[in-house]
Design a protein around this motif. Structure first.
Motif, mmCIF file in Angstrom:
data_model
loop_
_atom_site.group_PDB
_atom_site.id
_atom_site.type_symbol
_atom_site.label_atom_id
_atom_site.label_comp_id
_atom_site.label_asym_id
_atom_site.label_seq_id
_atom_site.Cartn_x
_atom_site.Cartn_y
_atom_site.Cartn_z
ATOM 1 N N LEU A 28 0.730 -1.115 -0.013
ATOM 2 C CA LEU A 28 -0.307 0.027 0.209
ATOM 3 C C LEU A 28 0.968 1.068 -0.098
ATOM 4 C CD1 LEU A 28 -2.835 1.296 0.168
ATOM 5 C CD2 LEU A 28 -2.569 0.949 2.766
ATOM 6 N N LEU A 29 1.792 1.250 1.027
ATOM 7 C CA LEU A 29 2.735 2.420 1.053
ATOM 8 C C LEU A 29 3.490 2.728 -0.234
ATOM 9 C CD1 LEU A 29 4.133 2.147 4.464
ATOM 10 C CD2 LEU A 29 2.610 4.133 3.876
ATOM 11 N N GLU A 30 3.810 1.540 -1.009
ATOM 12 C CA GLU A 30 4.707 1.696 -2.270
ATOM 13 C C GLU A 30 3.880 2.163 -3.220
ATOM 14 O OE1 GLU A 30 6.878 -1.891 -2.843
ATOM 15 O OE2 GLU A 30 8.077 -1.817 -0.910
ATOM 16 N N CYS A 31 2.668 1.813 -3.347
ATOM 17 C CA CYS A 31 1.749 2.125 -4.331
ATOM 18 C C CYS A 31 1.506 3.658 -4.261
ATOM 19 C CB CYS A 31 0.395 1.442 -4.400
ATOM 20 S SG CYS A 31 -0.733 1.575 -5.566
ATOM 21 N N ILE A 32 1.218 4.126 -2.875
ATOM 22 C CA ILE A 32 0.627 5.492 -2.691
ATOM 23 C C ILE A 32 2.179 6.392 -2.996
ATOM 24 C CG2 ILE A 32 0.551 7.402 -0.856
ATOM 25 C CD1 ILE A 32 -1.126 5.010 0.439
ATOM 26 N N ASP A 33 3.196 6.104 -2.778
ATOM 27 C CA ASP A 33 4.548 6.728 -3.037
ATOM 28 C C ASP A 33 4.633 6.833 -4.585
ATOM 29 O OD1 ASP A 33 6.880 7.957 -2.619
ATOM 30 O OD2 ASP A 33 7.980 6.128 -2.715
ATOM 31 N N ALA A 34 4.463 5.772 -5.129
ATOM 32 C CA ALA A 34 4.854 5.572 -6.789
ATOM 33 C C ALA A 34 3.654 6.493 -7.309
ATOM 34 C CB ALA A 34 4.643 4.050 -7.083
ATOM 35 N N CYS A 35 2.342 6.279 -6.960
ATOM 36 C CA CYS A 35 1.534 7.088 -7.710
ATOM 37 C C CYS A 35 1.628 8.495 -7.835
ATOM 38 C CB CYS A 35 -0.085 6.671 -7.257
ATOM 39 S SG CYS A 35 -0.640 5.230 -7.670
ATOM 40 N N PHE A 36 1.811 8.934 -6.621
ATOM 41 C CA PHE A 36 2.011 10.493 -6.344
ATOM 42 C C PHE A 36 3.360 10.969 -6.936
ATOM 43 C CE2 PHE A 36 -0.855 10.290 -2.398
ATOM 44 C CZ PHE A 36 -1.892 10.688 -3.199
ATOM 45 N N GLU A 37 4.258 10.166 -6.973
ATOM 46 C CA GLU A 37 5.633 10.426 -7.830
ATOM 47 C C GLU A 37 5.393 10.393 -9.332
ATOM 48 O OE1 GLU A 37 8.921 7.349 -8.638
ATOM 49 O OE2 GLU A 37 10.091 8.816 -7.401
ATOM 50 N N CYS A 38 4.800 9.502 -9.782
ATOM 51 C CA CYS A 38 4.328 9.351 -10.993
ATOM 52 C C CYS A 38 3.650 10.609 -11.648
ATOM 53 C CB CYS A 38 3.710 7.909 -11.272
ATOM 54 S SG CYS A 38 3.786 7.546 -13.201
ATOM 55 N N ALA A 39 2.485 10.968 -10.751
ATOM 56 C CA ALA A 39 1.734 12.180 -11.100
ATOM 57 C C ALA A 39 2.626 13.358 -11.255
ATOM 58 C CB ALA A 39 0.657 12.416 -10.152
ATOM 59 N N GLN A 40 3.261 13.489 -10.349
ATOM 60 C CA GLN A 40 4.142 14.711 -10.244
ATOM 61 C C GLN A 40 5.236 14.698 -11.683
ATOM 62 O OE1 GLN A 40 5.891 14.614 -6.480
ATOM 63 N NE2 GLN A 40 4.818 16.382 -5.921
ATOM 64 N N ALA A 119 12.652 10.006 -20.603
ATOM 65 C CA ALA A 119 13.386 8.893 -20.022
ATOM 66 C C ALA A 119 13.244 8.654 -18.429
ATOM 67 C CB ALA A 119 15.008 8.486 -20.178
ATOM 68 N N VAL A 120 13.032 9.773 -17.745
ATOM 69 C CA VAL A 120 12.893 9.862 -16.244
ATOM 70 C C VAL A 120 11.459 9.527 -16.315
ATOM 71 C CG1 VAL A 120 12.764 11.411 -14.214
ATOM 72 C CG2 VAL A 120 14.706 11.481 -15.945
ATOM 73 N N CYS A 121 10.581 10.251 -17.024
ATOM 74 C CA CYS A 121 9.059 9.549 -16.830
ATOM 75 C C CYS A 121 8.805 8.283 -17.159
ATOM 76 C CB CYS A 121 8.405 10.683 -17.944
ATOM 77 S SG CYS A 121 6.421 10.392 -17.796
ATOM 78 N N ALA A 122 9.458 7.576 -18.111
ATOM 79 C CA ALA A 122 9.314 6.097 -18.521
ATOM 80 C C ALA A 122 9.432 5.216 -17.266
ATOM 81 C CB ALA A 122 10.059 5.666 -19.699
ATOM 82 N N GLU A 123 10.771 5.608 -16.580
ATOM 83 C CA GLU A 123 11.064 5.181 -15.331
ATOM 84 C C GLU A 123 9.961 4.871 -14.272
ATOM 85 O OE1 GLU A 123 14.955 6.374 -14.204
ATOM 86 O OE2 GLU A 123 15.854 5.880 -16.284
#
Length: 141
Positions: A28-40, A119-123
């Motif tokens: 859950l924590l990893e998903c929350i973190d990844a979602c908000f990071e990806c949005a930014q 490239a950064v966005c794809a990651e």
């Protein structure tokens, strides 16, 4: 999220009145973190694409960046809420996020050789895709 944001979210989940019902906390924590990071990152990538000289070629990338950013932000918010989640809605939202990240990441990879921001966005998209898949798997277990 920054380390302090992750720590704050961890504490929040631990102090939630339904803490005993919150399973799969790490996923859950990893998903929350990844979602908000990806949005930014996707929002920033769209902005960087707008500054590229070959703007017309970047239109599909910009569109996917913005769609992905909105879906990731919404997904991060939805999975953060732990009171009375609807399993079907949660799964559908995670699947939508996974699909958006896959599409955006694939498009950004096309431009990654010429535009480092892609490239950064794809990651970031790949990390979010994996995190959503991991949370889906954890919820199914």
């Amino acid at each position: 999220m920054t380390t302090s944001s992750t720590q704050a979210m961890t504490r929040m989940l631990q102090t939630h009145p339904h803490a005993d019902r919150i399973g799969h906390q790490q996923a859950l924590l990893e998903c929350i973190d990844a979602c908000f990071e990806c949005a930014q990152v996707c929002t920033s990538c769209a902005d960087a694409c707008l500054a590229e000289p070959d703007l017309q070629m970047m239109v599909p990338c910009i569109r996917l960046n913005l769609d992905c950013a909105d879906i990731c932000m919404t997904t991060g918010r939805v999975v953060t809420r732990q009171t009375g989640p609807q399993a079907d809605v949660l799964r559908a939202q995670l699947q939508a996020c996974l699909a958006a990240c896959r599409a955006c990441g694939d498009e950004c990879r096309k431009h990654a050789g010429h535009h480092q921001h892609c490239a950064v966005c794809a990651e970031a998209c790949r990390r979010c895709e994996v995190a959503c898949q991991a949370l889906l798997a954890a919820l199914a277990a």
